[in-house]
Scaffold this motif. Structure first.
Motif, PDB file in Angstrom:
ATOM      1  N   GLY A  81       0.814  -1.211   0.000  1.00  0.00           N
ATOM      2  CA  GLY A  81       0.000   0.000   0.000  1.00  0.00           C
ATOM      3  C   GLY A  81       0.846   1.259   0.000  1.00  0.00           C
ATOM      4  O   GLY A  81       2.079   1.203  -0.070  1.00  0.00           O
ATOM      5  N   ILE A  82       0.160   2.392   0.090  1.00  0.00           N
ATOM      6  CA  ILE A  82       0.814   3.708   0.098  1.00  0.00           C
ATOM      7  C   ILE A  82       0.178   4.561   1.186  1.00  0.00           C
ATOM      8  O   ILE A  82      -1.047   4.684   1.256  1.00  0.00           O
ATOM      9  N   LEU A  83       1.020   5.165   2.014  1.00  0.00           N
ATOM     10  CA  LEU A  83       0.568   6.104   3.033  1.00  0.00           C
ATOM     11  C   LEU A  83       0.972   7.510   2.611  1.00  0.00           C
ATOM     12  O   LEU A  83       2.130   7.758   2.285  1.00  0.00           O
ATOM     13  N   GLN A  84       0.009   8.420   2.619  1.00  0.00           N
ATOM     14  CA  GLN A  84       0.255   9.816   2.263  1.00  0.00           C
ATOM     15  C   GLN A  84       0.419  10.646   3.529  1.00  0.00           C
ATOM     16  O   GLN A  84      -0.423  10.623   4.410  1.00  0.00           O
ATOM     17  N   HIS A  85       1.528  11.395   3.609  1.00  0.00           N
ATOM     18  CA  HIS A  85       1.734  12.375   4.670  1.00  0.00           C
ATOM     19  C   HIS A  85       1.224  13.707   4.132  1.00  0.00           C
ATOM     20  O   HIS A  85       1.600  14.107   3.019  1.00  0.00           O
ATOM     21  N   LEU A 103       3.997   5.174  -8.742  1.00  0.00           N
ATOM     22  CA  LEU A 103       3.211   6.252  -8.133  1.00  0.00           C
ATOM     23  C   LEU A 103       2.236   6.865  -9.128  1.00  0.00           C
ATOM     24  O   LEU A 103       1.128   7.237  -8.767  1.00  0.00           O
ATOM     25  N   LEU A 104       2.654   6.965 -10.375  1.00  0.00           N
ATOM     26  CA  LEU A 104       1.809   7.594 -11.386  1.00  0.00           C
ATOM     27  C   LEU A 104       0.539   6.791 -11.648  1.00  0.00           C
ATOM     28  O   LEU A 104      -0.474   7.345 -12.059  1.00  0.00           O
ATOM     29  N   GLN A 105       0.585   5.497 -11.381  1.00  0.00           N
ATOM     30  CA  GLN A 105      -0.583   4.643 -11.559  1.00  0.00           C
ATOM     31  C   GLN A 105      -1.442   4.569 -10.297  1.00  0.00           C
ATOM     32  O   GLN A 105      -2.648   4.380 -10.381  1.00  0.00           O
ATOM     33  N   LYS A 106      -0.822   4.722  -9.139  1.00  0.00           N
ATOM     34  CA  LYS A 106      -1.499   4.430  -7.874  1.00  0.00           C
ATOM     35  C   LYS A 106      -1.922   5.649  -7.055  1.00  0.00           C
ATOM     36  O   LYS A 106      -2.687   5.513  -6.111  1.00  0.00           O
ATOM     37  N   VAL A 107      -1.394   6.816  -7.392  1.00  0.00           N
ATOM     38  CA  VAL A 107      -1.657   8.008  -6.582  1.00  0.00           C
ATOM     39  C   VAL A 107      -2.422   9.040  -7.411  1.00  0.00           C
ATOM     40  O   VAL A 107      -2.035   9.336  -8.538  1.00  0.00           O
ATOM     41  N   PRO A 108      -3.521   9.588  -6.853  1.00  0.00           N
ATOM     42  CA  PRO A 108      -4.275  10.618  -7.576  1.00  0.00           C
ATOM     43  C   PRO A 108      -3.389  11.804  -7.974  1.00  0.00           C
ATOM     44  O   PRO A 108      -2.481  12.194  -7.235  1.00  0.00           O
ATOM     45  N   LEU A 109      -3.686  12.360  -9.123  1.00  0.00           N
ATOM     46  CA  LEU A 109      -2.910  13.463  -9.704  1.00  0.00           C
ATOM     47  C   LEU A 109      -2.724  14.626  -8.727  1.00  0.00           C
ATOM     48  O   LEU A 109      -1.636  15.181  -8.614  1.00  0.00           O
ATOM     49  N   ARG A 110      -3.777  14.993  -8.017  1.00  0.00           N
ATOM     50  CA  ARG A 110      -3.683  16.166  -7.122  1.00  0.00           C
ATOM     51  C   ARG A 110      -2.646  15.957  -6.017  1.00  0.00           C
ATOM     52  O   ARG A 110      -1.981  16.895  -5.600  1.00  0.00           O
ATOM     53  N   TYR A 111      -2.489  14.714  -5.532  1.00  0.00           N
ATOM     54  CA  TYR A 111      -1.504  14.434  -4.499  1.00  0.00           C
ATOM     55  C   TYR A 111      -0.088  14.473  -5.062  1.00  0.00           C
ATOM     56  O   TYR A 111       0.830  14.973  -4.421  1.00  0.00           O
ATOM     57  N   LEU A 112       0.075  13.933  -6.266  1.00  0.00           N
ATOM     58  CA  LEU A 112       1.399  13.967  -6.910  1.00  0.00           C
ATOM     59  C   LEU A 112       1.812  15.408  -7.199  1.00  0.00           C
ATOM     60  O   LEU A 112       2.959  15.787  -6.975  1.00  0.00           O
ATOM     61  N   ALA A 113       0.866  16.196  -7.713  1.00  0.00           N
ATOM     62  CA  ALA A 113       1.159  17.594  -8.019  1.00  0.00           C
ATOM     63  C   ALA A 113       1.602  18.338  -6.753  1.00  0.00           C
ATOM     64  O   ALA A 113       2.604  19.053  -6.756  1.00  0.00           O
ATOM     65  N   SER A 114       0.862  18.129  -5.674  1.00  0.00           N
ATOM     66  CA  SER A 114       1.189  18.775  -4.401  1.00  0.00           C
ATOM     67  C   SER A 114       2.572  18.357  -3.923  1.00  0.00           C
ATOM     68  O   SER A 114       3.384  19.189  -3.511  1.00  0.00           O
ATOM     69  N   PHE A 115       2.871  17.072  -3.988  1.00  0.00           N
ATOM     70  CA  PHE A 115       4.168  16.551  -3.560  1.00  0.00           C
ATOM     71  C   PHE A 115       5.311  17.157  -4.368  1.00  0.00           C
ATOM     72  O   PHE A 115       6.369  17.475  -3.825  1.00  0.00           O
ATOM     73  N   LEU A 116       5.096  17.330  -5.676  1.00  0.00           N
ATOM     74  CA  LEU A 116       6.143  17.865  -6.554  1.00  0.00           C
ATOM     75  C   LEU A 116       6.196  19.396  -6.554  1.00  0.00           C
ATOM     76  O   LEU A 116       7.060  19.984  -7.198  1.00  0.00           O
ATOM     77  N   THR A 169       3.294  15.991   1.705  1.00  0.00           N
ATOM     78  CA  THR A 169       4.702  16.201   2.032  1.00  0.00           C
ATOM     79  C   THR A 169       5.563  14.962   1.784  1.00  0.00           C
ATOM     80  O   THR A 169       6.775  15.070   1.662  1.00  0.00           O
ATOM     81  N   TYR A 170       4.905  13.781   1.703  1.00  0.00           N
ATOM     82  CA  TYR A 170       5.688  12.546   1.586  1.00  0.00           C
ATOM     83  C   TYR A 170       4.757  11.395   1.257  1.00  0.00           C
ATOM     84  O   TYR A 170       3.581  11.421   1.611  1.00  0.00           O
ATOM     85  N   PHE A 171       5.293  10.375   0.586  1.00  0.00           N
ATOM     86  CA  PHE A 171       4.595   9.114   0.384  1.00  0.00           C
ATOM     87  C   PHE A 171       5.425   7.997   0.996  1.00  0.00           C
ATOM     88  O   PHE A 171       6.598   7.835   0.658  1.00  0.00           O
ATOM     89  N   ALA A 172       4.826   7.240   1.900  1.00  0.00           N
ATOM     90  CA  ALA A 172       5.482   6.043   2.442  1.00  0.00           C
ATOM     91  C   ALA A 172       5.012   4.867   1.588  1.00  0.00           C
ATOM     92  O   ALA A 172       3.831   4.539   1.569  1.00  0.00           O
ATOM     93  N   LEU A 173       5.938   4.277   0.867  1.00  0.00           N
ATOM     94  CA  LEU A 173       5.630   3.220  -0.089  1.00  0.00           C
ATOM     95  C   LEU A 173       5.942   1.852   0.497  1.00  0.00           C
ATOM     96  O   LEU A 173       6.506   1.726   1.584  1.00  0.00           O
ATOM     97  N   LYS A 174       5.601   0.837  -0.266  1.00  0.00           N
ATOM     98  CA  LYS A 174       5.911  -0.544   0.089  1.00  0.00           C
ATOM     99  C   LYS A 174       7.402  -0.656   0.429  1.00  0.00           C
ATOM    100  O   LYS A 174       8.251  -0.073  -0.239  1.00  0.00           O
ATOM    101  N   ASN A 175       7.699  -1.413   1.486  1.00  0.00           N
ATOM    102  CA  ASN A 175       9.066  -1.646   1.957  1.00  0.00           C
ATOM    103  C   ASN A 175       9.759  -0.381   2.469  1.00  0.00           C
ATOM    104  O   ASN A 175      10.946  -0.165   2.230  1.00  0.00           O
ATOM    105  N   THR A 176       8.988   0.442   3.168  1.00  0.00           N
ATOM    106  CA  THR A 176       9.557   1.596   3.866  1.00  0.00           C
ATOM    107  C   THR A 176       8.964   1.636   5.277  1.00  0.00           C
ATOM    108  O   THR A 176       7.997   0.941   5.570  1.00  0.00           O
ATOM    109  N   CYS A 177       9.539   2.475   6.122  1.00  0.00           N
ATOM    110  CA  CYS A 177       9.012   2.668   7.476  1.00  0.00           C
ATOM    111  C   CYS A 177       8.562   4.108   7.634  1.00  0.00           C
ATOM    112  O   CYS A 177       9.116   5.012   6.999  1.00  0.00           O
ATOM    113  N   THR A 178       7.574   4.318   8.510  1.00  0.00           N
ATOM    114  CA  THR A 178       7.092   5.679   8.697  1.00  0.00           C
ATOM    115  C   THR A 178       6.315   5.849   9.993  1.00  0.00           C
ATOM    116  O   THR A 178       5.865   4.887  10.595  1.00  0.00           O
TER     117      THR A 178
END
Length: 194
Positions: free
Chosen positions: A59-63, A166-179, A74-83
């Motif tokens: 899964g993906i956790l959005q900060h 990320l481009l397949q799994k995360v809504p555009l608005r969240y990616l835009a904000s992150f970038l 501010t951040y995406f915690a992806l598979k095989n990460t800690c947060t």
């Protein structure tokens, strides 16, 4: 050991980077328990004191934070990460951010007292934590430099190369904000870069 624990064990070995400390990994795993979040469930809420630190098995956790009533990623915690909301977790103070599941998530969580116990009493966990924090500092440093030196198009291209999922799994608005890009510019960039 079940498959999930093997994944977590492999992650610990990779992060610890010490054959001498690998014998201590089963003790670390014994302090973590499995937790599932559904899409849009919160792992941490703004204003609440987080009680858990987690390894993201899937899964993906959005900060995110609220700035003038607008959600900023501010951040995406992806598979095989800690947060977690680390400062709030360690200092036991209310979090300044939300951490929300963008999809179904499988997590391995540890509570604060067990976390502190392992830091003090398990050399492998201490080494794991040191290496984890060091790697995060490197990532944050790169991210800040990219925001100042790369154009929005270059930041998007870097994301395409480094995290294409990320481009397949995360809504555009969240990616835009992150970038640090407006949603309108992000749509234009996506059309121009394939």
């Amino acid at each position: 050991m079940i498959k999930s624990q093997l994944t977590f064990s492999s992650y610990l070995k990779t992060t610890i980077k010490s054959k001498l400390l690998e014998a201590l990994i089963p003790e670390i795993i014994s302090y973590f328990s499995k937790k599932e979040l559904s899409k849009n469930d919160f792992f941490v809420k703004t204003g609440k004191i987080p009680t858990s630190f987690c390894f993201v098995e899937s899964g993906i956790l959005q900060h995110s934070i609220l700035v003038n009533e607008e959600e900023k990623t501010t951040y995406f915690a992806l598979k095989n990460t800690c947060t977690t909301s680390l400062k709030s977790f360690l200092q036991e103070i209310p979090s300044r951010k939300n951490i929300k599941a963008l999809s179904k998530c499988v997590l391995w969580v540890i509570e604060i007292n067990d976390f502190k116990y392992l830091l003090k009493n398990n050399k492998a966990f201490s080494q794991f934590y040191f290496n984890l924090i060091e790697n995060q500092i490197f990532l944050i440093d790169d991210y800040r430099i990219d925001l100042l030196t790369l154009s929005p198009e270059e930041r998007y291209q870097k994301l395409l190369i480094n995290e294409p999922d990320l481009l397949q799994k995360v809504p555009l608005r969240y990616l835009a904000s992150f970038l640090g890009i407006s949603t309108r510019n992000m749509s234009r960039i996506r059309k121009n870069i394939k």
